[in-house]
Structure formats: C-alpha cells, structure tokens
Enzyme design. Structure first.
Site, PDB file in Angstrom:
ATOM      1  N   TYR A   1       4.385 -14.079   9.643  1.00  0.00           N
ATOM      2  CA  TYR A   1       5.025 -15.169   8.890  1.00  0.00           C
ATOM      3  C   TYR A   1       6.267 -15.628   9.655  1.00  0.00           C
ATOM      4  O   TYR A   1       6.533 -15.167  10.759  1.00  0.00           O
ATOM      5  CB  TYR A   1       5.317 -14.713   7.452  1.00  0.00           C
ATOM      6  CG  TYR A   1       4.029 -14.394   6.710  1.00  0.00           C
ATOM      7  CD1 TYR A   1       3.067 -15.386   6.522  1.00  0.00           C
ATOM      8  CD2 TYR A   1       3.738 -13.114   6.282  1.00  0.00           C
ATOM      9  CE1 TYR A   1       1.854 -15.109   5.893  1.00  0.00           C
ATOM     10  CE2 TYR A   1       2.527 -12.823   5.642  1.00  0.00           C
ATOM     11  CZ  TYR A   1       1.591 -13.828   5.460  1.00  0.00           C
ATOM     12  OH  TYR A   1       0.397 -13.569   4.849  1.00  0.00           O
TER      13      TYR A   1
ATOM     14  N   ARG B   1      -3.631  -1.065  -1.798  1.00  0.00           N
ATOM     15  CA  ARG B   1      -4.942  -1.281  -2.430  1.00  0.00           C
ATOM     16  C   ARG B   1      -5.291  -0.288  -3.530  1.00  0.00           C
ATOM     17  O   ARG B   1      -5.862  -0.704  -4.556  1.00  0.00           O
ATOM     18  CB  ARG B   1      -6.034  -1.344  -1.353  1.00  0.00           C
ATOM     19  CG  ARG B   1      -5.963  -2.649  -0.559  1.00  0.00           C
ATOM     20  CD  ARG B   1      -6.734  -2.558   0.727  1.00  0.00           C
ATOM     21  NE  ARG B   1      -6.178  -1.539   1.582  1.00  0.00           N
ATOM     22  CZ  ARG B   1      -6.743  -1.099   2.705  1.00  0.00           C
ATOM     23  NH1 ARG B   1      -7.888  -1.587   3.090  1.00  0.00           N
ATOM     24  NH2 ARG B   1      -6.163  -0.176   3.442  1.00  0.00           N
TER      25      ARG B   1
HETATM   26  C1  LIG Z   1      -4.447  -8.327  -1.524  1.00  0.00           C
HETATM   27  C2  LIG Z   1      -3.309  -7.935  -0.624  1.00  0.00           C
HETATM   28  C3  LIG Z   1      -2.185  -8.732  -0.564  1.00  0.00           C
HETATM   29  C4  LIG Z   1      -1.096  -8.383   0.241  1.00  0.00           C
HETATM   30  N1  LIG Z   1       0.044  -9.114   0.223  1.00  0.00           N
HETATM   31  C5  LIG Z   1       1.145  -8.688   0.869  1.00  0.00           C
HETATM   32  C6  LIG Z   1       2.398  -9.339   0.699  1.00  0.00           C
HETATM   33  O1  LIG Z   1       2.536 -10.260  -0.070  1.00  0.00           O
HETATM   34  N2  LIG Z   1       3.445  -8.875   1.421  1.00  0.00           N
HETATM   35  C7  LIG Z   1       3.341  -7.814   2.270  1.00  0.00           C
HETATM   36  O2  LIG Z   1       4.318  -7.433   2.906  1.00  0.00           O
HETATM   37  N3  LIG Z   1       2.169  -7.161   2.416  1.00  0.00           N
HETATM   38  C8  LIG Z   1       1.091  -7.564   1.726  1.00  0.00           C
HETATM   39  N4  LIG Z   1      -0.085  -6.852   1.816  1.00  0.00           N
HETATM   40  C9  LIG Z   1      -0.132  -5.649   2.655  1.00  0.00           C
HETATM   41  C10 LIG Z   1       0.102  -4.380   1.807  1.00  0.00           C
HETATM   42  O3  LIG Z   1       1.406  -4.339   1.289  1.00  0.00           O
HETATM   43  C11 LIG Z   1      -0.134  -3.121   2.642  1.00  0.00           C
HETATM   44  O4  LIG Z   1       0.769  -3.121   3.719  1.00  0.00           O
HETATM   45  C12 LIG Z   1      -1.566  -3.017   3.160  1.00  0.00           C
HETATM   46  O5  LIG Z   1      -2.505  -3.366   2.179  1.00  0.00           O
HETATM   47  C13 LIG Z   1      -1.878  -1.591   3.645  1.00  0.00           C
HETATM   48  O6  LIG Z   1      -1.719  -0.651   2.605  1.00  0.00           O
HETATM   49  P1  LIG Z   1      -2.994   0.021   1.832  1.00  0.00           P
HETATM   50  O7  LIG Z   1      -3.816   0.671   2.883  1.00  0.00           O
HETATM   51  O8  LIG Z   1      -2.362   1.008   0.875  1.00  0.00           O
HETATM   52  O9  LIG Z   1      -3.728  -1.085   1.139  1.00  0.00           O
HETATM   53  C14 LIG Z   1      -1.178  -7.222   1.028  1.00  0.00           C
HETATM   54  C15 LIG Z   1      -2.338  -6.439   0.988  1.00  0.00           C
HETATM   55  C16 LIG Z   1      -3.376  -6.765   0.155  1.00  0.00           C
HETATM   56  C17 LIG Z   1      -4.577  -5.862   0.103  1.00  0.00           C
END
Ligand SMILES: Cc1cc2nc3c(=O)[nH]c(=O)nc-3n(C[C@H](O)[C@H](O)[C@H](O)COP(=O)(O)O)c2cc1C
Ligand SMILES: Cc1cc2nc3c(=O)[nH]c(=O)nc-3n(C[C@H](O)[C@H](O)[C@H](O)COP(=O)(O)OP(=O)(O)OC[C@H]3O[C@@H](n4cnc5c(N)ncnc54)[C@H](O)[C@@H]3O)c2cc1C
Length: 796
Positions: free
Chosen positions: A596, A738
């Site tokens: 971003y 997630r």
């Molecule tokens: C649907 C979705 C939306 C996300 N939106 C953001 C966001 O708005 N800002 C951000 O920093 N990371 C965002 N992420 C990244 C998550 O915060 C995280 O870093 C990433 O999913 C890895 O973590 P996990 O393996 O526990 O899912 C998003 C991830 C998902 C799955």
C-alpha cells in the site's frame, strides 16, 4: 536381482543387508574404498523414534545397535556461567566405527559381498562391470556419481556460514551438551555427547567471520585444538581434545557444512551391454541435514528402509523397477525436505548465536531447544513437564506476573503484557482483516457484530481492518475510513461496545491504499479495478511514490506523488489519528506493509523516485517516518503505536530480512512500540515460502537484532505455536488472522484445549466453559492412551 551399493557407509550397508535379509536370492555387493573397520568419525546420535523404526526393519541389527548404545535423556545448555538442563529427550549415541562394524558383520552373516579397498572411478560403468540391475549411489557427501550425472540429479549445494571441526575427548558427558563461550572475536559453541564407554564427540563451531578474526586460517591443527581446549577448559576437566583427521594440514579440518538437495534422485544410464540401469542416490549423496539436529545417519538408514520396503510392496524384480524408483523418490524427498527445513532453522540458529546472547540465559536455552521449530512448548512438556513448569514460572516473573500461589504455572500465551499505559491480558491479537462491508467508509452493524464477537472471544486485543485516511485511500468501496465525524462516531460505538462488554482492547489500523486502491471487494475479484460502475461508481485516480501499476496492463497507472500530495496525505493520517483517539481506541497501528502507499515508498521495487524520497533505504523511509512521527505527536502518549511492515518482498531486488532490521531500527528511533512483522504482497512476482509460523523468523530477528518488541503473524494456528513463540522470545504478541474468521472465540477454545482454565469468559457464556474444557480433557486422555512413548518424544 544383482544389486551394487557404491559406498560402504550406513546407507549402503543397511540397504544391502535389508535386501539380502528379505530375499537371499538377490546378489548384493558393497564396494568400499576404505579398508574394513577403517573409517573416519566419532559418534553419531539417534533419537528413540529412529530406533523404533530400525527395530521394525531388522530386529537383529537393532538389538546389536541398542547393546552398543550409550543412552541419555538430558540436554544441558551452558551459557554465561549458568547451566540449564532438561530431560526426556531420549537419545542414543554410538561410535561411527562401532555402527559400521555391526552393519558389516550383519552383511557378512547374511551373505552380502563386501569388497573393501575398491575405489570406484568417477566414470566406471558399474552396471556393465558387475552386471548390475540396480546401482545404489551411496558414496557420501562428495558423491562422484552425483557429480557425474549432475545434469539429471540437479544438485543444489549451499555451503553454510559456520566453520566447524569434529573432535573427540575422553571427558564423558552425562547429557547432550551445548556450551556457548565468548571470545574477544565473537561466540564459539561446542556440541558434545558421549557415544561409548570412554569417548565423547566434541564438535566446535563458529561463524566463519569469527573464525578468521581469531586467526584460525594461519593456525596449525595443534594450535587450533589448543585454542579450543583453552576456551572450553571448564567443560573438559583436563581431558585433551583429539582429532582423527591427522592427515589434514593446518586449518583444513575446519569445514563448512554443505547443505545438499537434489531435484532428481534417479538417473537411468545405458550401460556398455546396452541395458537401462537406475543409479539411485541414497544417504548423504542425495541430501544432507546439518549435524546440529543429528539426522544424517538416521536419514541414510531411513532411505534404505524406504527403498527396501518399496521393493517389497511393488515387486522385488527388474520389471517393477521404474515404479519402485518413482515411488521411492516421491516418498523420501518429501520426508527429507521436512527434516531439512528443521535442519535449516537449526543451522541458522547456530550461525546467529550472537542474535540471542542478550536473552536471559533461561530463555536463551529455551530458544536453543526449540530452534528447529520441530520441538514445541507442548512437546517439551511431554519430555519434561517439571522443566516446562519451572520455565513458565520464570516467564511469569519476566512479565511481572505473580502466579506463585496457583497450583499450575501459566502458559506464556496467557501472560499479561504492559505497553505504555495499556495492559493486555494475554498475548493473542486478532490480526487486521479487511471485511469489505462498509458503505462510504462507514462501519455499520456488521462491524459492531464482527469486532464485538472477537472482543468477547478471549483475545487480548482486536485490530480493525485497514481503515483509510481518505476516500481515495481506500482499497475498495467496501473499506472503512476515518475522515469524517460520522465515521468517528460509528467507530466510537464499536470501541465503547468492546470496552463495555469485554476486557479486550481495540486497536485502529490506519492506511492508504496507494497504487492498490480503487479495486473490487475481494470476493468480486481481488486487486482488479472496479467494473460495476452502477453500484460502485467510477474508478478513482490513484497516487503512489512512482507511476508504476500493480499489475501491468490490468491495474490503473497511479500518478507520481508531488510534495503537495505528500503534505495532504500526511495531514490526513494526522487527522485520522486524532479522530481515532477521540473514538477511544487503545492502540494505533500504521500500515506500512503489503504494497500500500507507505509500503510503496519503502520497497525499491515500487519506489523509483530520484528526489529525497527515493534511492537509498534511508530516503525511501523518509515519508513513512514523517507520517509516523506526526501521528505519534497527536496520539496520546500513554497509548502504544505499532507499525506493520513487509519484512520480505520475496522478490529479487526487493526488501530483504536484512533491510527489515534497518526499517525496524528507524521506526524504533521514531518511537514505535511494536513492529508487526508481516511480508509480501508488494509485487506480484513474489515467491513466498509458506509453512507453519512462516513469518515468525522475521519477528525473531527484528526483536533480537533491532531490540524492539515485535508481533509475529502468519500461519499461527494453535496455542502451542503461540506458547513456543512467546516462550522463546521470538515475539511479544501473536497476531492470528484467518482462524479468527472461522472462530471468533479462538482464544477461548485454545485455552480449553491446553487445559488453561483461568481465562475470563463473558458472563452470558460461562455455562459453556466447563463443558468445552471437559470435552478437551476427554479427547486428550483418549489421545494419550493411543500414542506410543517414542512418538510422543518425536525427534530432536
Ligand atoms: C480476509 C483478509 C483480510 C486482510 N486484511 C488485512 C488488513 O486490512 N490489514 C492488514 O494489515 N492485513 C490484512 N490481512 C493479513 C492478516 O492480518 C494476516 O497478516 C494474514 O492473514 C496472515 O495471518 P494468518 O495466517 O493468521 O491468516 C488480511 C488477511 C485476510 C485473510
Ligand atoms: C561433524 C559431523 C557430525 C555428524 N553427526 C551426526 C550425528 O550425530 N548423527 C547422525 O546421524 N549423523 C551425523 N553425521 C552425518 C553422518 O556422518 C552421515 O550423514 C552419514 O554417515 C551418511 O551415511 P552415508 O552412508 O550416506 O554416507 P557415508 O557415511 O559418508 O558413507 C559413504 C561411503 O562411501 C565411500 N566412498 C565414497 N566414494 C567412494 C568411491 N569412489 N569408491 C568407493 N567408496 C567410496 C566412503 O569411503 C564412505 O565409506 C555427522 C556428520 C558430520 C560431518
């Protein structure tokens, strides 16, 4: 079949005897260049789990090996004058010579033909010479067969950073011993273990830079051994260190570990008599795993077992050869890769010991024990519950948490954390996740329900999704914002709900989409420009540090930001931060990750500017740091601020973990309290390496090299992951994303799963607490009944 094993190490001998044992009709020949019983090496180690596998494959050999073993359970870590000892690890040590003698004797008893002093020429046509149907290329780490057919095998050899020497001593260690000592040039470590009645292996290792600075390049072998004897004198009780590499001059016996991975394990060669014969790699010829996880011989023996078992399954004759070869490679390469991943973590840990020396000695030892990420907190508990309980009490004292009156120690995941004036009840954070459900930037009932449910779900802090500072800074028309009073009031309603109904905190993540803006909601086509103009309106113009589109030919081309643009964006961030404070948020995060706007300034892939905001990293950081500093000034001093970064672009020429250290240091100097360590999403060409906790090494490096608190994120999905990360000092908080989409009460559930019952539940839900805990207790009892002790211990 006529089988020739080229090399009489553990792989060749064991495969030979297994084939002969099962099918005496096969002719098996082992060619070895050394004399019988003439070999290099001190001791090797096996875990109890490996021994169980040998027992199944050939009980006779297994019992011989067991009889010759020196078995021990403890690991001792000596560091800064303290000794940390933990038990239940279940290792066996055996002299390499003794092991080979047992295998040679068993080969002879079964009728395997052992040909010694048979140096095989690099280009020998073994298949024709011995009328072989199958050639096992088990000629060790410097395999000539592998070099000869390198075009097929495609070996990838990575020479690691440390120098090490394999020595012996008559000092008998009663535990697997790690001793870490400082010199004026840097840190040296010894890995030592007893392997027979009167000898121990003693490996000394240090980064090559330290080795050179200490003058080893110009030392004789005697001088370098004398150096090690002096450095580790307090562990040797006057016993000298011995070498069995007398033939090597000067510093040549200090080697660098070559990590070997082969793309293919089988080469089909046309022999002089016109047959297609497979040359199959086995043992060190096919792969290596760093000695610090003691798996080289284990892997060699397990290769042999797998190939022999595959012949048994498919058919032990020439007809099924192709199928056998394919199945062997498919199965073993996956198994080996798992060990090599663990070995890589372990190798890197020892290459970077200096990173961890500022941890308290107990935590240093914990980090060492869990370095491969194969041993977790719960796995350590299975091995030695007293050690883990004592360690948990120690972690509680570090967190200024007095749980001494409680019968059970507190798992690290549930230790409180103080950040400025904000107290977090545990170490779990709901990671920011876009929900694409706002209208005109306004969060509504969905957001109240979504954040409210997660706040009562047990996590210590809930982060909002990226909340945008201007309408044009939104990723999609569904992204929330904080540029007007209505949005501020809507967020205040959510914040108030969280504070009234839970003991969780709520953080605001502020960001600007930059060149990744004006796209569809994820479910309509992630990163694609808007197309439903009737519903969403027209695409809005984008800005970015440089006029480069996210996806060539697909994404809109942003305009290069002017100074006026930067001033306006900075003012928008400051205004949104003020509104966030008014809405009552507890914590503020600046989004400088994922490509971003601000991330776009930091990465050289997206910032091609030639002014003061482009070029060197310090320049590329100038604008994000200015935004951070201006926000910090208006954000309440008693509330923390974090910054989310992409610690790795996963693209050649992009941000690397080394850069991430510098980025973290710069934000630390600007007053950041936490660095939230994500990665990627900057450039579509990225090739991330996924896996459990795959981004945690970035949090670990940044925390321990830049000296700033970190948040780990990415595939953290169990309480055991959180406990291991916090306990080892790899991060201070764990962001879970997630899993929280599927289960808002993830923390409540994980607490119950690991038997932690002190977590507060909302009073309306308390009736469900005991039931959930009981169900998990029952499931754990059932699992314990069916698990074998060796499986519980796992590997080292
Ligand atoms: C649907 C979705 C939306 C996300 N939106 C953001 C966001 O708005 N800002 C951000 O920093 N990371 C965002 N992420 C990244 C998550 O915060 C995280 O870093 C990433 O999913 C890895 O973590 P996990 O393996 O526990 O899912 C998003 C991830 C998902 C799955
Ligand atoms: C410092 C150090 C510590 C280690 N510690 C451990 C440990 O704790 N636990 C563990 O399990 N493993 C350990 N290992 C690894 C272990 O030694 C090897 O992984 C293991 O021996 C591999 O078996 P192999 O049969 O594939 O190869 P090797 O044991 O290397 O055997 C290959 C054989 O082929 C012969 N050969 C080679 N070329 C030819 C030729 N052209 N003609 C004829 N013969 C040839 C060689 O003489 C040798 O005998 C350690 C290794 C090192 C370097």
């Amino acid at each position: 079949m006529n089988i020739v094993c080229l090399g009489g190490g553990p792989a060749g001998l064991y495969f030979g005897l297994l084939m002969k044992l099962r099918h005496p009709e096969h002719k098996v020949t082992v060619l070895e260049r050394n004399k019988p019983y003439d070999t290099f090496g001190w001791g090797v180690v096996f875990s109890d789990a490996t021994m169980s596998r040998l027992q199944v494959a050939d009980p006779v050999t297994a019992s011989e090996i067991l009889g010759a073993f020196n078995h021990w359970d403890d690991i001792a870590v000596h560091f800064k004058g303290e000794t940390m000892r933990s038990g239940g690890h279940g290792f066996c040590g055996i002299g390499r010579k003794r092991l080979l003698n047992i295998l040679q004797k068993r080969c002879e008893a079964l009728g395997v033909e052992l040909v010694f002093e048979a140096e095989v020429d690099a280009h020998a046509d073994i298949a024709a010479q011995y009328k072989a149907d199958l050639v096992i290329a088990c000629d060790g780490i410097n395999s000539k067969v592998r070099s000869r057919f390198a075009a097929t095998y495609k070996p990838d050899i990575d020479e690691r950073q440390c120098r090490f020497v394999w020595l012996g001593t008559r000092k008998l260690f009663d535990a697997f011993t790690f001793a870490i000592e400082e010199t004026e040039h840097g840190w040296f470590q010894a890995h030592a273990y007893q392997f027979d009645g009167d000898t121990s292996t003693f490996i000394v290792e240090t980064p090559e830079s330290v080795w050179k600075a200490a003058g080893f390049e110009s030392m004789s072998q005697e001088e370098s051994i004398a150096f090690c004897e002096k450095l580790f004198a307090k562990y040797l009780d006057g016993h000298p260190l011995m070498t069995n590499a007398k033939h090597l001059r000067g510093s040549a016996h200090w080697i660098k570990f070559p990590r070997v991975i082969c793309d293919q394990w089988v080469h089909w060669d046309t022999s002089a008599d016109g047959r297609q014969v497979p040359y199959v790699l086995m043992g060190d010829a096919a792969h290596t795993a760093h000695f610090s996880i003691g798996s080289g011989t284990k892997l060699a023996l397990e290769d042999a077992i797998e190939l022999a078992d595959t012949f048994e399954r498919v058919g032990h004759d020439v007809k099924g050869m192709k199928e056998v070869m394919t199945a062997y490679q498919a199965t073993r390469s996956v198994e080996v890769l798992k060990i090599q991943n663990a070995a890589r973590n372990s190798t890197e840990w020892f290459e970077n010991v200096a990173r961890y020396v500022n941890l308290p000695p107990q935590q240093f030892a914990y980090s060492l024990l869990t370095r491969s990420q194969r041993i977790s907190h719960e796995n350590l508990r299975l091995r030695d519950d007293k050690f883990v309980a004592a360690y948990e009490r120690f972690m509680a004292s570090l967190a200024n948490f007095d749980d001494s009156a409680k019968a059970k120690s507190t798992p690290p995941m549930f230790l409180p954390l103080q950040a400025r004036g904000v107290s977090l009840k545990n170490r779990v954070m709901v990671s920011p996740m876009a929900t694409y459900s706002a209208v005109d930037g306004l969060p509504g009932d969905f957001h109240l329900m979504h954040y409210g449910a997660r706040a009562v779900g047990g996590a210590a802090i809930v982060f909002t999704e990226m909340t945008c500072v201007t309408p044009e800074g939104r990723i999609t028309p569904g992204c929330p914002g904080l540029w007007n009073d209505e949005q501020q009031n809507a967020w205040a309603r959510i914040v108030d709900f969280v504070h009234a109904q839970s003991d969780a905190k709520i953080a605001l993540q502020l960001g600007h989409a930059g060149r990744k803006g004006s796209t569809r909601r994820a479910w309509d086509g992630i990163d694609m420009p808007l197309n439903d103009i009737a519903r969403d309106g027209a695409n809005w113009p984008l800005m970015a540090p440089s006029a480069l589109p996210y996806m060539d030919g697909v994404s809109q081309v942003p305009h290069e930001m002017t100074q006026a643009d930067m001033d306006a964006v900075l003012a928008a961030f400051v205004s949104a931060a003020k509104r966030g404070a008014k809405a009552g948020f507890d914590w503020l995060e600046l989004h400088c990750a994922h490509g971003y706007l601000l991330s776009g300034f930091i990465s050289p892939l997206t910032n091609h500017r030639s002014d003061a905001f482009g070029g060197a990293l310090a320049n590329r950081l100038r604008f994000p740091l200015a935004v951070f500093t201006a926000m910090r000034q208006v954000w309440p001093q008693d509330k923390p601020m974090s910054v989310r970064i992409s610690a790795h672009d996963w693209v050649e020429g992009g941000i690397t973990p080394d850069d991430a250290i510098e980025i973290a240091k710069a934000f630390k100097a600007a007053g950041v309290d936490f660095v939230d360590c994500s990665s990627g999403q900057v450039d579509k060409r990225e090739k991330p390496v996924y896996g459990r906790m795959f981004q945690t090494p970035f949090a670990d490096r940044i925390r321990n090299e830049a000296g700033v608190r970190t948040i780990a994120v990415g595939a953290i999905s169990e309480a055991d992951h959180v406990n291991s990360i916090i306990a080892a000092g790899r991060a201070d908080l764990c962001a879970v994303a997630r899993p929280h989409l599927a289960n808002p009460s993830w923390t409540m559930q994980e607490a119950a799963r690991i038997g932690y019952t002190d977590l507060n539940w909302h009073k309306a839900y308390v009736s469900g607490k005991r039931q959930m805990e009981t169900n998990f207790e029952r499931a754990a009892a059932m699992a314990a009944m069916s698990a074998s002790p060796a499986a519980a211990k796992g590997e080292n």
